[in-house]
Write an enzyme that holds these catalytic residues in place. Structure first.
Site, PDB file in Angstrom:
ATOM      1  N   SER A  73       0.822  -1.217   0.000  1.00  0.00           N
ATOM      2  CA  SER A  73       0.000   0.000   0.000  1.00  0.00           C
ATOM      3  C   SER A  73       0.855   1.266   0.000  1.00  0.00           C
ATOM      4  CB  SER A  73      -0.896   0.030   1.237  1.00  0.00           C
ATOM      5  OG  SER A  73      -1.693  -1.116   1.285  1.00  0.00           O
TER       6      SER A  73
HETATM    7  N1  SAH Z   1      -0.021  -5.502   4.107  1.00  0.00           N
HETATM    8  C1  SAH Z   1       0.750  -5.755   2.910  1.00  0.00           C
HETATM    9  C2  SAH Z   1       0.025  -5.414   1.633  1.00  0.00           C
HETATM   10  C3  SAH Z   1      -1.179  -6.242   1.431  1.00  0.00           C
HETATM   11  S1  SAH Z   1      -1.599  -6.578  -0.242  1.00  0.00           S
HETATM   12  C4  SAH Z   1       2.088  -5.052   2.943  1.00  0.00           C
HETATM   13  O1  SAH Z   1       2.380  -4.309   3.893  1.00  0.00           O
HETATM   14  O2  SAH Z   1       2.867  -5.269   2.022  1.00  0.00           O
HETATM   15  C5  SAH Z   1      -2.882  -7.736   0.115  1.00  0.00           C
HETATM   16  C6  SAH Z   1      -2.387  -9.118   0.449  1.00  0.00           C
HETATM   17  O3  SAH Z   1      -3.499  -9.875   0.907  1.00  0.00           O
HETATM   18  C7  SAH Z   1      -1.825  -9.867  -0.765  1.00  0.00           C
HETATM   19  O4  SAH Z   1      -0.524 -10.271  -0.490  1.00  0.00           O
HETATM   20  C8  SAH Z   1      -2.771 -11.066  -0.912  1.00  0.00           C
HETATM   21  O5  SAH Z   1      -2.140 -12.234  -1.366  1.00  0.00           O
HETATM   22  C9  SAH Z   1      -3.307 -11.220   0.499  1.00  0.00           C
HETATM   23  N2  SAH Z   1      -4.578 -11.939   0.635  1.00  0.00           N
HETATM   24  C10 SAH Z   1      -5.656 -11.924  -0.187  1.00  0.00           C
HETATM   25  N3  SAH Z   1      -6.631 -12.717   0.298  1.00  0.00           N
HETATM   26  C11 SAH Z   1      -6.160 -13.263   1.455  1.00  0.00           C
HETATM   27  C12 SAH Z   1      -6.691 -14.164   2.417  1.00  0.00           C
HETATM   28  N4  SAH Z   1      -7.900 -14.709   2.302  1.00  0.00           N
HETATM   29  N5  SAH Z   1      -5.936 -14.488   3.488  1.00  0.00           N
HETATM   30  C13 SAH Z   1      -4.690 -13.957   3.647  1.00  0.00           C
HETATM   31  N6  SAH Z   1      -4.124 -13.121   2.757  1.00  0.00           N
HETATM   32  C14 SAH Z   1      -4.853 -12.757   1.682  1.00  0.00           C
END
Ligand code: SAH
Length: 239
Positions: free
Chosen positions: A86
């Site tokens: 993000s």
């Molecule tokens: N917090 C992260 C950015 C998140 S991007 C950072 O600081 O870099 C969103 C993430 O959520 C992605 O990596 C994606 O693979 C994950 N995601 C999507 N659905 C999910 C689920 N059901 N459980 C866990 N992770 C999930």
């Protein structure tokens, strides 16, 4: 003989010191200060603990090397596997909405690069973070360990299930967007706790939302529109 050994020794010592300096030197400290001032504080994030944590965590070490010069830019960046880290302001904004005081147990859904988890770890007691893409979970776990974020626990799995063994949590932060708040996460939240999440089916309709559990009921406050990758998992499989 000594004439040959001496220059070799000098080169060896210089290389050794250079290596150590490079490891400890943080060329981006000033860039981070500027980022906090111009992108975060200027948009209204004012919790001094959050601003300090954003100044501290080396964001450039959580992104792909070829994007390092853009690490502190005012936008999200691709990590890998089609996912994103993000925008710095959004990380700070969600962290501020979490209202951490220092002794909380926090669950993050969507570890991604591990950056948001690192920021949270400076502001609470323990961070449990779940990532559904195995490669990302492994990378983040390795990175957080390497950078000595010892109070962060990473798990490869589906965030829809929460983390039963570690519950209940004081705060849950969801950094991918579910269409509605997953029931299991409500169950795993302490009474008095809060969930910060982008809620919405489509990119265009996601709203950053805070849910507080008061007397075992959820009180919802909606904030600004946001754009996160969708939360995959159980609901998607059910379709
Ligand atoms: N917090 C992260 C950015 C998140 S991007 C950072 O600081 O870099 C969103 C993430 O959520 C992605 O990596 C994606 O693979 C994950 N995601 C999507 N659905 C999910 C689920 N059901 N459980 C866990 N992770 C999930």
């Amino acid at each position: 003989m000594l004439q040959i050994i001496t220059p070799i020794f000098v080169i060896f010592v210089l290389l050794g010191c250079g290596g150590r300096n490079a490891k400890h030197k943080d060329d981006y400290a000033q860039t981070r200060k500027t980022m906090v001032k111009t992108q975060i504080a200027s948009r209204g994030v004012s919790d001094p603990r959050v601003l300090k944590a954003m100044e501290k965590v080396p964001r450039h070490l959580f992104i792909p090397k070829h994007l390092i010069d853009e690490a502190y830019s005012d936008y999200p960046l691709p990590i890998s596997e089609g996912q994103t880290i993000s925008q710095p302001y959004i990380v700070a904004r969600m962290t501020e909405l979490a209202q951490l005081k220092g002794d909380e147990k926090v669950l993050e859904i969507g570890t991604g690069s591990g950056y948001q988890a690192a920021v949270l770890s400076l502001l609470c007691k323990e961070v449990y973070t779940i990532e559904i893409v195995e490669k990302l979970a492994n990378f983040a776990e390795q990175k957080l360990k390497e950078l000595n974020y010892h109070n962060v626990y990473v798990r490869y799995g589906d965030g829809y299930l929460g983390w039963t063994q570690a519950q209940p949590f004081d705060v849950i932060l969801i950094t991918c967007a579910p269409p509605t708040l997953p029931e299991s996460l409500i169950v795993q939240l302490k009474n008095g706790g809060r969930i910060v999440a982008p809620i919405g089916e489509e990119y265009a309709t996601q709203i950053l939302t805070v849910f507080e559990k008061i007397d075992n009921k959820l009180v919802k406050t909606e904030h600004e529109p946001v754009r996160f990758v969708p939360m995959k998992g159980l609901i998607e499989q059910d379709k």
